[in-house]
Scaffold this active site. Structure first.
Site, mmCIF file in Angstrom:
data_model
loop_
_atom_site.group_PDB
_atom_site.id
_atom_site.type_symbol
_atom_site.label_atom_id
_atom_site.label_comp_id
_atom_site.label_asym_id
_atom_site.label_seq_id
_atom_site.Cartn_x
_atom_site.Cartn_y
_atom_site.Cartn_z
ATOM 1 N N ARG B 244 1.945 1.195 -8.461
ATOM 2 C CA ARG B 244 1.081 1.751 -7.429
ATOM 3 C C ARG B 244 1.192 0.845 -6.203
ATOM 4 O O ARG B 244 1.317 -0.378 -6.340
ATOM 5 C CB ARG B 244 -0.389 1.799 -7.883
ATOM 6 N N GLU B 273 0.273 6.871 0.753
ATOM 7 C CA GLU B 273 1.493 7.664 0.620
ATOM 8 C C GLU B 273 1.277 8.992 1.338
ATOM 9 O O GLU B 273 0.417 9.759 0.923
ATOM 10 C CB GLU B 273 1.801 7.939 -0.859
ATOM 11 N N HIS B 292 7.575 8.604 -4.019
ATOM 12 C CA HIS B 292 6.861 8.713 -5.304
ATOM 13 C C HIS B 292 7.498 9.780 -6.192
ATOM 14 O O HIS B 292 6.864 10.780 -6.544
ATOM 15 C CB HIS B 292 5.377 9.021 -5.081
#
Lengths: 271, 327
Positions: B244, B273, B292
């Site tokens: 993360r 993000e 991601h």
């Protein structure tokens, strides 16, 4: 020789009467006229041990980057247009997929070792069958015909040396045998693949994608179709371009040169 | 039996950039009455009572107290992926709502991506690609080099399912493997991948050529890698993050990269993000960022959906829930 230079032709050989040995950086010898050089009584060596890990790493890097659309993903992540991430940006799985290795020499075998750790199903096609223990160590299955390998593979990795027999080994017919979801990876020589046929295959969805560390010529002309296709990754002949490997190549070359000059057996003589 | 109504399940949206995939929705609709947030908001009174599960795809919809109060019959929230840091578990527990995630399905793909990032970064794959396709390129310089992965030292921070799978893969590249974890793995597990335990993260940081983060985000791992940790790393080292964004002190990372305290970074996750468009990380040559995509393959996403469906079905029928997240 460093990166295929200087060019070794008849003229050069004639003006170096005391030349005993040519040590090539790297493993490919297709840029040398072996018969001509031998006719002058000059020995030749390459550096097979030094290059294999690094080149196998390059093959895996390209396989993974292509499967997971890493370059496209990078461009998306840094693009000035992105306001948030595309959740439907999908690649294809590597773990558990089928890898077909064409050319199971030293480098091909190191690729198999790496691919096994990704639980890949490994097929290979080679001039000769590998020993049973070697096959079992990597869980590789021999494909008598290249057609067999092409039809079953999700990833086709080309790891052969360039010879008259392997010139345009992968052409229109071979690509049409591949799955439409398959990826072609080339870490051998550009001329092993029919580039025109590749462009068509990629544009029409005959295969999913390609990742090429080598092309013909290198670099490609700037207006070449391959440079613009989204489903193609091209890298600038990375295979041995690490500080460690370039050093090891030099070391291997020196060993060969010294052996030849002292009349001793050469560690990696090319006959 | 055929006329029995399908259970009402709330999801954020279908299709578009972050919604449930159309083909997944088609499949889900065979088992559930799938209600989008838009539909719910248009008919809160009626639908609020009927909704018994939330299908949380890509961390949406946001589940706050207001939503929980208006869904009195909510039994379970099925969340996609393995991370659950976006959910307030205490809050959900207070409302008697169970939670599930999809932990194991994502592990292969995420480990694969970790390897992909390590290889791409060390061999300068993205830079190489730009060179290969640039209109200005006339030749490929011979002195343009990357760093070797084979035989290098990989330090894995967080040796859970994903970390262990990375170790398995890295071993095949003849890498030396160090790891740091809350608990030491048992001897067989360690020797299977040739991994050496580092009780102190500092030891791992000082010896590694590649530092890969595969921890989950908790208050303890928040900013686990900050200025001090980056300074302990080798100046030739690369940081890879597949966990993360918040596990790394991002500002400290920018500084470390700018001042050559470490060599490079490869990040599948950032905070936020995506990063704001002017962010320095987006412009650095020695940084690879991916959006991601740790679990982003067709097959895995399909399996995630099926797992979530099973969890919801179990939750609604009072059976043990596969992949339940317990407080």
């Amino acid at each position: 020789l460093w990166w295929h230079k200087p060019v070794v032709d008849q003229e050069l050989l004639q003006s170096l009467p005391n030349l005993k040995v040519i040590a090539n950086s790297g493993v490919g010898m297709d840029h040398l006229d072996l018969k001509l050089i031998a006719s002058f009584g000059v020995k030749m060596a390459n550096a097979p041990r030094a290059v294999s890990s690094s080149t196998a790493d390059t093959g895996m890097a390209l396989l993974l980057a292509s499967a997971r659309r890493l370059v496209e993903g990078y461009h998306l992540a840094i693009s000035s247009d992105t306001d948030y991430c595309e959740a439907d940006f999908l690649g294809v799985e590597v773990t558990g997929a089928t890898l077909g290795i064409i050319g199971m020499g030293r480098i091909g075998y190191k690729i198999a070792l790496r691919a096994k750790a990704f639980e890949m199903n490994i097929l290979y096609h080679n001039r000769t069958h590998r020993k049973e223990q070697e096959e079992q160590a990597v869980g590789a299955t021999f494909c008598e015909t290249i057609e067999n390998l092409l039809q079953q593979s999700d990833f086709v990795m080309v790891v052969v040396s360039l010879t008259p027999q392997t010139h345009k080994l992968i052409g229109k017919r071979e690509m049409e045998l591949m799955k439409p979801t398959a990826t072609l990876i080339n870490i051998s020589r550009g001329a092993v693949i029919d580039e025109e046929a590749l462009v068509t295959a990629l544009q029409t969805g005959v295969i999913r994608a390609a990742a090429l560390d080598v092309t013909y010529p290198e670099p490609l002309p700037r207006d070449h179709a391959l440079l613009k296709l989204k489903n193609v990754i091209i890298t600038p002949h990375l295979c041995i371009k690490t500080d460690k490997t370039t050093y090891m190549i030099t070391k291997e070359a020196v060993e060969n040169i010294l052996a030849a000059l002292n009349g001793l057996p050469m560690p990696s003589e090319v006959l | 039996m055929e006329s029995q109504e399908l259970p009402y399940v709330l999801t954020d949206c279908i299709g578009g950039r972050h919604g449930v995939y159309e083909d997944h929705a088609e499949f889900l609709k065979k088992h559930f009455s799938l209600i989008t947030m838009k539909e719910y908001l248009e008919n809160k009174k009626l639908l609020g009572e009927k909704i018994r599960a939330i299908y949380a795809w890509y961390h949406k919809p946001v589940i706050d107290e207001e939503l929980l109060r208006s869904l009195p019959n909510l039994k379970i929230v099925a969340s996609s992926g393995v991370g659950i840091d976006h959910l307030d578990l205490n809050l959900l527990s207070r409302y008697g709502v169970k939670v599930s995630n999809t932990p194991f399905i994502v592990s292969n793909d995420t480990a694969d991506l970790g390897m992909a990032l390590m290889l791409a970064s060390s061999r300068r794959l993205v830079e190489g690609y730009e060179m290969a396709v640039s209109p200005d390129t006339e030749y490929f310089p011979a002195d343009w080099l990357g760093a070797e992965v084979s035989g290098a030292t990989l330090g894995i921070v967080g040796m859970g399912t994903i970390g262990y799978k990375v170790a398995n893969r890295a071993k095949a590249f003849e890498m030396k493997i160090l790891y740091h974890n809350r608990n030491q793995r048992n001897k067989e597990e360690e020797s299977a991948v040739g991994a050496i335990y580092c009780k102190k993260i500092d030891d791992l940081l000082q010896q590694s050529d590649f530092v890969l983060l595969s921890v989950n985000l908790t208050p303890q791992t928040h900013k686990l890698i900050g200025k001090r940790q980056l300074q302990l790393m080798k100046p030739t080292a690369t940081l890879i993050n597949i966990s993360r964004g918040l596990v790394v002190d991002q500002d400290a990372l920018v500084e470390a990269l700018q001042n050559h305290v470490i060599k490079a970074a490869a990040l599948d996750v950032t905070y936020p993000e995506p990063l704001p468009r002017g962010h320095p990380l987006l412009k650095m040559k020695n940084v690879i960022i991916t959006p991601h995509i740790g679990s982003a393959t067709k097959k895995t996403r399909r399996l995630m959906m099926e797992n979530m469906m099973e969890s919801i079905q179990a939750g609604l029928t009072g059976l043990p829930i596969p992949n339940e997240v317990l407080l």
